[in-house]
Design an enzyme around this catalytic site. Structure first.
Site, short mmCIF file in Angstrom:
data_model
loop_
_atom_site.label_atom_id
_atom_site.label_comp_id
_atom_site.label_asym_id
_atom_site.label_seq_id
_atom_site.Cartn_x
_atom_site.Cartn_y
_atom_site.Cartn_z
N HIS A 169 60.18 44.71 28.07
CA HIS A 169 61.29 44.73 26.90
C HIS A 169 62.30 45.35 27.41
O HIS A 169 62.12 46.28 27.86
CB HIS A 169 60.50 45.91 26.14
CG HIS A 169 60.46 45.83 24.61
ND1 HIS A 169 61.82 46.60 24.25
CD2 HIS A 169 60.42 45.14 23.69
CE1 HIS A 169 62.32 46.18 23.22
NE2 HIS A 169 61.22 45.86 21.93
N LYS A 197 37.10 52.91 29.69
CA LYS A 197 37.24 53.63 30.38
C LYS A 197 38.48 54.82 30.42
O LYS A 197 37.99 55.89 31.06
CB LYS A 197 38.13 53.10 32.25
CG LYS A 197 39.87 53.58 31.85
CD LYS A 197 39.93 53.35 32.94
CE LYS A 197 41.76 51.79 32.94
NZ LYS A 197 42.30 51.69 34.53
N ARG A 213 65.24 38.41 24.81
CA ARG A 213 65.05 40.26 25.49
C ARG A 213 65.18 39.45 26.81
O ARG A 213 66.17 40.53 27.39
CB ARG A 213 63.54 39.80 25.07
CG ARG A 213 62.92 40.81 24.48
CD ARG A 213 61.69 41.15 23.52
NE ARG A 213 61.03 41.28 22.97
CZ ARG A 213 59.55 41.82 22.58
NH1 ARG A 213 59.08 41.21 23.79
NH2 ARG A 213 59.30 42.34 21.70
N GLU A 238 60.22 37.52 13.29
CA GLU A 238 60.49 37.79 14.67
C GLU A 238 60.92 37.03 15.51
O GLU A 238 60.73 35.49 15.19
CB GLU A 238 58.92 38.42 15.59
CG GLU A 238 57.71 39.05 14.44
CD GLU A 238 57.36 40.30 15.49
OE1 GLU A 238 57.19 41.65 15.15
OE2 GLU A 238 56.81 40.03 16.62
N ARG A 280 55.93 34.72 26.74
CA ARG A 280 54.80 34.84 25.67
C ARG A 280 55.67 34.99 24.59
O ARG A 280 56.89 35.91 24.10
CB ARG A 280 53.69 36.48 26.10
CG ARG A 280 53.51 36.82 24.24
CD ARG A 280 52.68 37.76 24.41
NE ARG A 280 53.43 39.03 24.12
CZ ARG A 280 53.69 39.69 23.31
NH1 ARG A 280 53.78 39.42 22.51
NH2 ARG A 280 54.41 40.47 24.01
N HIS A 324 56.64 45.06 29.45
CA HIS A 324 55.53 45.18 27.96
C HIS A 324 54.38 44.33 27.88
O HIS A 324 53.32 44.37 27.37
CB HIS A 324 56.65 44.66 27.55
CG HIS A 324 57.07 44.93 25.79
ND1 HIS A 324 55.92 45.91 25.61
CD2 HIS A 324 56.44 43.82 24.96
CE1 HIS A 324 56.07 45.28 24.37
NE2 HIS A 324 56.01 44.28 23.84
N SER A 344 37.79 47.72 25.28
CA SER A 344 37.31 48.60 23.90
C SER A 344 38.90 47.96 23.05
O SER A 344 38.43 48.61 21.82
CB SER A 344 36.74 50.24 23.43
OG SER A 344 37.66 50.50 23.92
N GLY A 345 39.54 47.42 23.57
CA GLY A 345 40.71 46.92 22.40
C GLY A 345 39.87 45.92 21.39
O GLY A 345 38.92 45.99 21.38
N LEU A 346 41.50 45.35 20.96
CA LEU A 346 40.80 43.92 20.13
C LEU A 346 40.02 43.16 20.39
O LEU A 346 39.21 42.41 20.16
CB LEU A 346 42.35 43.34 19.32
CG LEU A 346 41.97 42.50 18.85
CD1 LEU A 346 41.16 43.28 17.39
CD2 LEU A 346 43.45 42.20 17.29
N ALA A 347 40.02 42.76 21.82
CA ALA A 347 39.41 41.18 22.29
C ALA A 347 37.89 42.22 22.60
O ALA A 347 36.68 41.04 21.73
CB ALA A 347 39.89 40.77 23.89
#
Length: 534
Positions: free
Chosen positions: A241, A36, A290, A114, A386, A351, A14-17
């Site tokens: 990270h 879950k 990073r 960024e 990424r 991360h 149920s995240g953004l996707a």
């Protein structure tokens, strides 16, 4: 008698996707969203940065594509990258229409920049973009007819031909018919049948001892997809990270890179002279990329046997710190750390999972009727590393593509799915074993399959994973399933995929750094693992 549910589309996550897909499907399909924990307990809610899209004058799709390819260390899929970049502005416009409160300046979207981006193209809602997007979509989805939520429901396994009574042993899966799902509150496994199933379960950061991810990031979709017969790609590329707060009472609190940007220095603890070590590793010192900063911290911790290093910004005035870093100042103060006078204890932390289930540009996996979207996938966009703020946009662009594919897919007959049978199992009385196995896994993955790898470390990890897998399979076959057992089963499977992938890559590229293979091979090739029963 366990419950049986039937829907047009089953979305797991149920995240953004997941929410993007649900909202776009709801007008024409009956949709179940299985999650879950609560709706907003996934990684999307935690995203601080923003969403990358070409919106500024002087910027271009070609520039965004090029920045992504450079970050991906030669391993990005060009077609997937172009597809994502070109569809990003429309995804932002959709969120604006839904009322997401993005930061603005003079009536226009405020764009920030960024690391790795050549232009200002990050749309954001102050420093809590994910929370703003998630809150807006969750509220809307809850009142949208056609969407039914099943919170505190955990994926057990996908239902394919293998679960059907007339399946022949040794034959792989070709179609997905839904899933078996544990209702955690009722402690029963329910059956969900669906014409189409979408995995949107996020990444697998919890396979490591230190992670910025929420507790839900246990690689459930990746592991279930692999068990069902899907190929998995590029699992060796785990983004770390460099600076996560190290404290026994806190997990997952990120110390933003902006602290280093404003003069924060990384130092060894006082008993080692508080030596500032980054200039020893890179001329850019604390402002190096990073992966370099994370490797340097990892090196110093292993070399000196440290649990953490120190990030010192105490030379800045209290007024400056309160203006620039009020949340970090307040959070550390709650824990008895006065960052105006003393350093912050930090460790690198897992991360983002750059690999996952292999999909095409419409979110199809290798199994008919099964789609995957977001951090669960390997679309080819992220390559070996990424680019910042490309993850949330990938969720939306590929969710939209999957919805389009579902809208044009032919209907197929649905067989009767047998109900879950646990009549032969008993309740586990050894919960402590599960918790010990979880701790052991996360610790040896951190020590042996972390930021810097060697053949010997990977072999040790592979040996321990084999032993753990046997023990967990025995538990799974003999005992009533629990969320803890299911998560541990998935984490061990994901750990195995990471180690197998890392052992296959005989070079150092992007996020995969090997002491035994420090050089870059002339040709960049993805790592594709094929499950035994394809």
């Amino acid at each position: 008698m366990s419950a049986h549910h039937s829907f047009d589309v089953l979305i797991i996550g149920s995240g953004l996707a997941g929410l993007t897909a649900a909202l776009k499907l709801a007008p024409t399909h009956r949709v179940a969203v299985v999650t879950k924990r609560g709706i907003s307990d996934g990684s999307s809610n935690w995203a601080q940065g923003g969403i990358a899209a070409v919106l500024a004058e002087g910027d271009s799709y070609a520039s965004h594509v090029d920045d992504t390819l450079v970050a991906g260390a030669g391993l990005c899929d060009l077609e997937a990258t172009q597809f994502t970049v070109e569809n990003a502005p429309a995804a932002i416009a959709w969120l604006q229409e839904l009322g997401v409160p993005f930061s603005t300046e003079n009536g226009e979207l405020h764009l920030t920049r960024e690391g790795g981006h050549s232009h200002r193209r990050i749309v954001h809602a102050t420093d809590a973009t994910g929370a703003a997007v998630q809150a807006t979509l969750s509220q809307l989805a809850r009142v949208t007819p056609g969407i039914t939520f099943f919170e505190n429901h955990m994926l057990v396994d996908l239902v394919t031909e293998r679960q059907l009574p007339d399946h022949k042993p040794g034959v792989g899966s070709t179609r997905c018919y839904g899933a078996y799902v544990l209702d955690v509150d009722r402690d029963e496994v329910e059956t969900f049948s669906a014409q189409h199933t979408i995995l949107a379960t996020g990444g697998a950061g919890k396979v490591y001892l230190y992670t910025t991810n929420p507790d839900t990031a246990t690689g459930d979709g990746i592991a279930a997809g692999w068990r069902a017969g899907c190929r998995v790609g590029n699992m060796e590329f785990i983004q770390f990270h460099p600076t996560c707060l190290y404290h026994p009472n806190v997990k997952n609190f990120l110390i933003t890179e902006a602290v280093r940007g404003e003069g924060g220095q990384l130092k060894l603890p006082p008993h080692l002279g508080s030596h500032r070590f980054m200039p020893d590793h890179d001329p850019r010192a604390e402002l190096a990329p990073r992966d370099i900063v994370a490797r340097a911290i990892d090196y110093e911790m292993k070399r000196h046997g440290l649990d953490c290093v120190h990030l010192d910004i105490s030379h800045q005035s209290p007024e400056f710190l309160n203006e620039h870093f009020p949340n970090i100042l307040a959070r550390c103060a709650e824990l008895g750390i006065d960052i105006t006078k003393e350093p912050i204890p930090v460790v690198p932390a897992a991360h983002y999972t750059c690999g996952g289930l292999v999909t095409d540009l419409e979110g199809h996996t290798d199994i008919d009727g099964l789609y995957a979207v977001g951090e669960t996938t390997c679309t080819g966009l992220h390559g070996a590393n990424r680019l910042a703020s490309n993850s949330l946009v990938e969720c939306m662009v590929f969710a939209q593509a999957a919805v389009k594919a579902i809208g044009t897919a032919a209907l197929t007959p649905r067989p009767d799915i047998p109900l879950w049978d646990d009549s032969r199992v008993t309740d586990a009385d050894e919960q402590v074993v599960i918790s010990h196995n979880w701790d052991e896994l996360r610790r040896f993955m951190w020590d042996y399959v972390g930021i810097v790898r060697t053949n010997k470390r990977l072999e040790r990890a592979a040996h321990r994973i084999t032993l753990l897998q046997r023990e967990i399979q025995e538990f799974y076959s003999q005992f009533h399933v629990t969320r803890d057992l299911l998560e541990l089963r998935n984490l061990v499977q994901v750990a195995d995929l990471i180690v197998m992938s890392a052992m296959m890559r005989h070079e150092s590229r992007g996020l995969h750094y090997s002491r035994d293979y420090p050089d870059l091979l002339p040709e960049a090739k993805p790592t594709i693992l094929v499950p035994p029963l394809r």
